[in-house]
Design an enzyme around this catalytic site. Structure first.
Site, PDB file in Angstrom:
ATOM      1  N   GLU A 103       5.628  -7.301   6.632  1.00 43.53           N
ATOM      2  CA  GLU A 103       6.673  -7.135   7.643  1.00 43.53           C
ATOM      3  C   GLU A 103       6.133  -6.392   8.852  1.00 43.53           C
ATOM      4  O   GLU A 103       5.216  -5.590   8.726  1.00 43.53           O
ATOM      5  CB  GLU A 103       7.837  -6.318   7.066  1.00 43.53           C
ATOM      6  N   ASP A 107      13.743  -1.559   9.294  1.00 43.88           N
ATOM      7  CA  ASP A 107      14.745  -0.789  10.012  1.00 43.88           C
ATOM      8  C   ASP A 107      15.814  -0.375   9.000  1.00 43.88           C
ATOM      9  O   ASP A 107      15.622   0.573   8.255  1.00 43.88           O
ATOM     10  CB  ASP A 107      15.313  -1.663  11.137  1.00 43.88           C
TER      11      ASP A 107
END
Length: 184
Positions: A103, A107
């Site tokens: 990734e 978040d």
């Protein structure tokens, strides 16, 4: 590039091109050591992870395979919508394989949590996570990250694959986007 040489929409440079390159090289060594007996299938999450997967793959001294998925929960906004959809699925069968999801950023973790569950349902030997960036203050679900490049503050960042409305992906650094660039 000096700290003064950045895009006019970027408030400040959080991570320089050199800092990123150095950490990606370290991650490549860590992954090669961890998977030396059975190389993983790198699964890049499009579009943001293109840069990290490309650079990381060249730093892993193992014969590795790569595949790509595209999932979306953002659109052009700055916050996750919470609704995940597969835009592009894997080409490879991952049954019995060691999978390393790569990734660009974690978040809230909501999209990645969904993706992990989806991939685990396909019968892989293992599913682990490598991320360039993680925002500890923004995480809403607990995700076990095996390899993490940097923990960063909860700022809106762009560059090195990260975008806002498909802009800024090609910046060679990670920069904090000026609020004026994403608000009305």
């Amino acid at each position: 590039m000096t700290s003064q040489d950045h895009h006019p929409d970027v408030q400040s440079i959080l991570l320089t091109e050199q800092q990123i390159a150095d950490r990606v090289a370290e991650l490549g060594r860590e992954i090669a050591e961890a998977y030396q007996d059975e190389p993983p299938l790198l699964v890049g999450v499009l579009k943001g992870a293109v840069m990290i997967v490309a650079d990381l793959a060249r730093r892993i001294d193992l014969p590795i395979d790569m595949d790509w998925m595209a999932v979306s929960s953002y659109g052009s906004g700055t916050k996750s919508s919470g609704v995940v959809r597969i835009i592009k699925d894997l080409n490879a069968d991952i049954t019995g394989r060691r999978v390393l999801i790569v990734e660009d950023i974690i978040d809230s973790g909501l999209t990645l949590s969904w993706l992990i569950a989806n991939l685990r349902s396909r019968g892989p030997k293992s599913v682990e996570i490598c991320t360039l960036l993680r925002k500890p203050d923004a995480v809403k679900v607990d995700i076990d990250v095996r390899f993490c490049g940097f923990d960063i503050p909860n700022e809106f960042v762009v560059g090195y694959g990260l975008d806002h409305a498909e802009q800024y992906r090609n910046l060679p650094y990670i920069g904090v986007l000026k609020p004026s660039a994403y608000t009305d």
